[in-house]
Design an enzyme around this catalytic site. Sequence first.
Site, PDB file in Angstrom:
ATOM      1  N   TYR A  20       0.843  -1.208   0.000  1.00  0.00           N
ATOM      2  CA  TYR A  20       0.000   0.000   0.000  1.00  0.00           C
ATOM      3  C   TYR A  20       0.876   1.255   0.000  1.00  0.00           C
ATOM      4  O   TYR A  20       0.663   2.181  -0.790  1.00  0.00           O
ATOM      5  CB  TYR A  20      -0.924  -0.036   1.219  1.00  0.00           C
ATOM      6  CG  TYR A  20      -1.944   1.073   1.255  1.00  0.00           C
ATOM      7  CD1 TYR A  20      -3.036   1.060   0.386  1.00  0.00           C
ATOM      8  CD2 TYR A  20      -1.826   2.131   2.154  1.00  0.00           C
ATOM      9  CE1 TYR A  20      -3.987   2.081   0.419  1.00  0.00           C
ATOM     10  CE2 TYR A  20      -2.772   3.142   2.192  1.00  0.00           C
ATOM     11  CZ  TYR A  20      -3.847   3.116   1.329  1.00  0.00           C
ATOM     12  OH  TYR A  20      -4.786   4.111   1.360  1.00  0.00           O
ATOM     13  N   LYS A  42       1.254   4.308  -2.744  1.00  0.00           N
ATOM     14  CA  LYS A  42       0.881   5.698  -2.442  1.00  0.00           C
ATOM     15  C   LYS A  42       2.078   6.649  -2.500  1.00  0.00           C
ATOM     16  O   LYS A  42       1.935   7.818  -2.846  1.00  0.00           O
ATOM     17  CB  LYS A  42       0.170   5.767  -1.088  1.00  0.00           C
ATOM     18  CG  LYS A  42      -1.170   5.010  -1.060  1.00  0.00           C
ATOM     19  CD  LYS A  42      -2.211   5.613  -2.005  1.00  0.00           C
ATOM     20  CE  LYS A  42      -3.584   4.975  -1.822  1.00  0.00           C
ATOM     21  NZ  LYS A  42      -4.633   5.639  -2.624  1.00  0.00           N
TER      22      LYS A  42
END
Length: 238
Positions: free
Chosen positions: A135, A139
């Site tokens: 993740y 990002k």
Amino acid sequence: MAGLLHGRRALVTGAAGGIGAAVVEAFRQAGAEVVGVDLRADGDVRSCDVTDEAEVEATVETVGPVDDVVHAAGVVSTGDVATLPLAEFRRVLDVNLVGSFLVARAAVRRVRDDGTVTLVASQGGLRGGAGWGAYCASKFGVIGLTESLAQEAAPRGVRVNAVCPGSIDTGMSRRVAVELAARRGTSPDAVQEAYRAGIPAGRLGTPEDVAGVCVFLASPLASFVAGAALVVDGAELS
Ligand SMILES: NC(=O)c1ccc[n+]([C@@H]2O[C@H](COP(=O)([O-])OP(=O)(O)OC[C@H]3O[C@@H](n4cnc5c(N)ncnc54)[C@H](O)[C@@H]3O)[C@@H](O)[C@H]2O)c1
């Protein structure tokens, strides 16, 4: 916020999700006409898979000229890097980073000259965390994409920014709480309580907290804000 985006037209991805739906509502309240898209059509939300190049291009073409694009579609994934399957890493990168690229590329080509593109990144795009490798990698990538595209688009008057939400109470964060609770042998409520305890503001964020910042970024109030990664986290990261 009433009237702040009067006369503007916006496209919002992830419009069936917690933050995306709040952005649609906030933009409408601010006077914009909004088209929402998501993986599956739902009510007035149209169908578009942000990982599919042809679908993204066709959607942006069909929607026509817009002033503002907010890209909120995304997925979450937890798990230590040492045991993370490559397929899962690729899935997260595909939706969160490649999806952001496809939407931002199509958007920046077509937004009007005083337009804006806002990508929903995460505080996980500014700081890594154990169990969040895929993740966070996706990002961090979104923020690099935002900063680069912002410099390319600024001479045209187009402002590109990222917002970095902290822990926001949505379906996504509730699903993560269930997953982590199962892994840690505790309850989802206990996981959410631990999140809350780490936030100086003393509460989780709401989708509306993030949506308001997206309205601000699209509005003339943010006329010199470009290439920013705006943190919306109740001081958790600071
Ligand atoms: N909830 C949080 O705590 C939090 C924190 C930081 C960042 N974010 C980011 O905010 C954004 C919105 O998250 P949310 O909390 O509203 O989650 P959510 O799960 O409620 O909504 C995400 C939406 O994205 C859609 N989506 C997923 N894959 C897609 C695809 N391939 N094409 C089109 N749509 C797709 C889903 O169908 C869903 O409606 C995400 O990018 C997420 O990473 C959320």
